[in-house]
Design an enzyme around this catalytic site. Structure first.
Site, PDB file in Angstrom:
ATOM      1  N   THR A   6       0.823  -1.198   0.000  1.00  0.00           N
ATOM      2  CA  THR A   6       0.000   0.000   0.000  1.00  0.00           C
ATOM      3  C   THR A   6       0.862   1.256   0.000  1.00  0.00           C
ATOM      4  O   THR A   6       1.892   1.324   0.648  1.00  0.00           O
ATOM      5  CB  THR A   6      -0.942   0.061   1.219  1.00  0.00           C
ATOM      6  OG1 THR A   6      -1.746  -1.103   1.262  1.00  0.00           O
ATOM      7  CG2 THR A   6      -1.851   1.261   1.158  1.00  0.00           C
ATOM      8  N   THR A  52      -1.675   1.630   6.144  1.00  0.00           N
ATOM      9  CA  THR A  52      -0.969   0.561   5.443  1.00  0.00           C
ATOM     10  C   THR A  52      -0.719  -0.575   6.420  1.00  0.00           C
ATOM     11  O   THR A  52      -0.540  -0.342   7.611  1.00  0.00           O
ATOM     12  CB  THR A  52       0.375   1.067   4.879  1.00  0.00           C
ATOM     13  OG1 THR A  52       1.147  -0.053   4.420  1.00  0.00           O
ATOM     14  CG2 THR A  52       1.192   1.803   5.922  1.00  0.00           C
ATOM     15  N   GLY A  53      -0.721  -1.808   5.920  1.00  0.00           N
ATOM     16  CA  GLY A  53      -0.425  -2.939   6.800  1.00  0.00           C
ATOM     17  C   GLY A  53      -1.370  -4.099   6.601  1.00  0.00           C
ATOM     18  O   GLY A  53      -1.818  -4.373   5.482  1.00  0.00           O
ATOM     19  N   ALA A  54      -1.687  -4.782   7.680  1.00  0.00           N
ATOM     20  CA  ALA A  54      -2.527  -5.979   7.645  1.00  0.00           C
ATOM     21  C   ALA A  54      -3.974  -5.581   7.374  1.00  0.00           C
ATOM     22  O   ALA A  54      -4.704  -5.156   8.269  1.00  0.00           O
ATOM     23  CB  ALA A  54      -2.411  -6.734   8.968  1.00  0.00           C
ATOM     24  N   ARG A  82     -10.401 -11.040  -3.521  1.00  0.00           N
ATOM     25  CA  ARG A  82     -10.236 -10.445  -2.190  1.00  0.00           C
ATOM     26  C   ARG A  82     -10.053  -8.937  -2.300  1.00  0.00           C
ATOM     27  O   ARG A  82      -9.343  -8.431  -3.149  1.00  0.00           O
ATOM     28  CB  ARG A  82      -9.032 -11.066  -1.497  1.00  0.00           C
ATOM     29  CG  ARG A  82      -8.708 -10.454  -0.121  1.00  0.00           C
ATOM     30  CD  ARG A  82      -7.595  -9.429  -0.185  1.00  0.00           C
ATOM     31  NE  ARG A  82      -7.163  -8.986   1.139  1.00  0.00           N
ATOM     32  CZ  ARG A  82      -6.293  -8.009   1.360  1.00  0.00           C
ATOM     33  NH1 ARG A  82      -5.757  -7.362   0.344  1.00  0.00           N
ATOM     34  NH2 ARG A  82      -5.961  -7.669   2.591  1.00  0.00           N
ATOM     35  N   VAL A  83     -10.743  -8.205  -1.432  1.00  0.00           N
ATOM     36  CA  VAL A  83     -10.574  -6.766  -1.303  1.00  0.00           C
ATOM     37  C   VAL A  83     -10.252  -6.469   0.147  1.00  0.00           C
ATOM     38  O   VAL A  83     -10.966  -6.922   1.057  1.00  0.00           O
ATOM     39  CB  VAL A  83     -11.850  -6.006  -1.739  1.00  0.00           C
ATOM     40  CG1 VAL A  83     -11.679  -4.511  -1.490  1.00  0.00           C
ATOM     41  CG2 VAL A  83     -12.161  -6.277  -3.201  1.00  0.00           C
ATOM     42  N   GLY A  84      -9.191  -5.739   0.377  1.00  0.00           N
ATOM     43  CA  GLY A  84      -8.775  -5.431   1.737  1.00  0.00           C
ATOM     44  C   GLY A  84      -9.298  -4.089   2.219  1.00  0.00           C
ATOM     45  O   GLY A  84     -10.349  -3.601   1.804  1.00  0.00           O
TER      46      GLY A  84
END
Length: 317
Positions: free
Chosen positions: A198, A247-249, A225-227
């Site tokens: 990201t 940004t991240g998990a 998949r959409v985060g």
């Protein structure tokens, strides 16, 4: 114009100097724009075009062998636009801006979003693979078949945004399988790739805040998949108090709506740095996962992360 950018939270990058130079160039380009929305779009587009960052070119590959991009933008008057699941779209941030400006909606997804991008003048049909990401995918031995078969295959692979052999298994960037599998099984992960997922920017001209976040997703996610990135309040958020990009998990960021949480601290009177620190502290306590955030308010910049690293850049003009 004041702007802050991040290049993703994750491990320590293998090439920090050239990455930082790109971030600095992107910040300078954004700060030269006449309005905050143009500032964040211009800055993020620079990062989407650079293979060192996991957005646009060089993005992560999903379980069906496709790179899909997502992005979101928001202004402090709470107008917002986002787009997700787009194959062959390098500049997802420009599609998100078009959703904000040209539609009554806040999110478009999948093939219709790609069609909309083309109508909006954003280039489609772009090859988002690099030599390194193609090699990693070709070595991954991905199964054909149903989503259920894909789920079984990605169970110990999903989440890796890097193949850095110095990274720790289970740290949110590499799958734990790499600790135990034979060296021949690790070949799919031994290509050095960007260790960050990201990119994002927040800008203000003293009157309006704009935030933007863009991503190529996470490696070996189930197709479709959409985060967190295109979700308002998770990957990005702006209000009259300021703006944020995270940004991240991604799943955990979405579960705690990290960007909205951080801007809420601004609204309660915290400065940008204090708000960033509080948001990441709370995120870690709630999820045990890794993330980073950048913030901007009327007075200054803020950034925080609980991963090994997160490169940022600021500019003012």
């Amino acid at each position: 114009m004041r702007i802050i950018l991040h290049g993703g939270a994750g491990g320590i990058p293998g090439e920090p100097e050239p990455r930082q130079a790109v971030l600095d160039d992107a910040a300078d380009a954004g700060a030269s724009e006449p309005d905050p929305l143009s500032a964040v779009e211009t800055a993020v587009r620079v990062l989407e075009s650079d293979h060192r960052f996991n957005a646009g070119v060089g993005g992560a590959v999903q379980s069906d062998g496709v790179v899909r991009t997502d992005a979101g933008v928001m202004l402090s008057d709470r107008r917002a636009g986002a787009a997700s699941g787009m194959e062959g779209v390098e500049h997802a941030v420009s599609v998100a801006r078009a959703v904000l400006e040209d539609t009554p909606h806040v999110l478009l997804t999948g093939e219709p979003a790609v069609d909309f991008a083309a109508d909006a003048g954003v280039e489609t049909g772009v090859d988002l693979f690099t030599d390194e990401t193609r090699e990693r995918w070709e070595n991954a031995d991905a199964p054909e078949g149903s989503p259920t078969e894909h789920l079984a295959w990605l169970a110990d692979r999903f989440g890796g945004s890097t193949s850095d052999p110095t990274a720790e298994a289970g740290d949110g960037y590499l799958p734990a399988r790499e600790e135990t599998s034979a060296s021949s099984d690790r070949s799919a992960h031994d290509v050095r790739l960007p260790g960050h997922d990201t990119v994002g920017a927040v800008a203000t001209d003293g009157e309006t805040f704009a935030s933007a976040t863009s991503t190529g997703g996470r490696w070996f996610a189930l197709a479709g998949r959409v985060g967190d990135v295109p979700q308002i309040g998770s990957g990005f958020y702006a209000s009259p108090a300021g703006g944020a990009s995270t940004t991240g998990a991604g799943e955990d960021i979405a579960r705690v709506t990290l960007a909205r949480r951080a801007v809420g601290h601004l609204e309660r009177g915290c400065d940008a740095q204090t708000a960033a620190d509080l948001a990441i502290e709370e995120f870690g306590e709630l999820t045990g996962s890794s993330a980073g955030i950048i913030l901007l308010d009327d007075e200054g910049f803020g950034s925080a992360y609980n991963s090994d690293g997160m490169q940022t850049s600021t500019a003012s003009k």
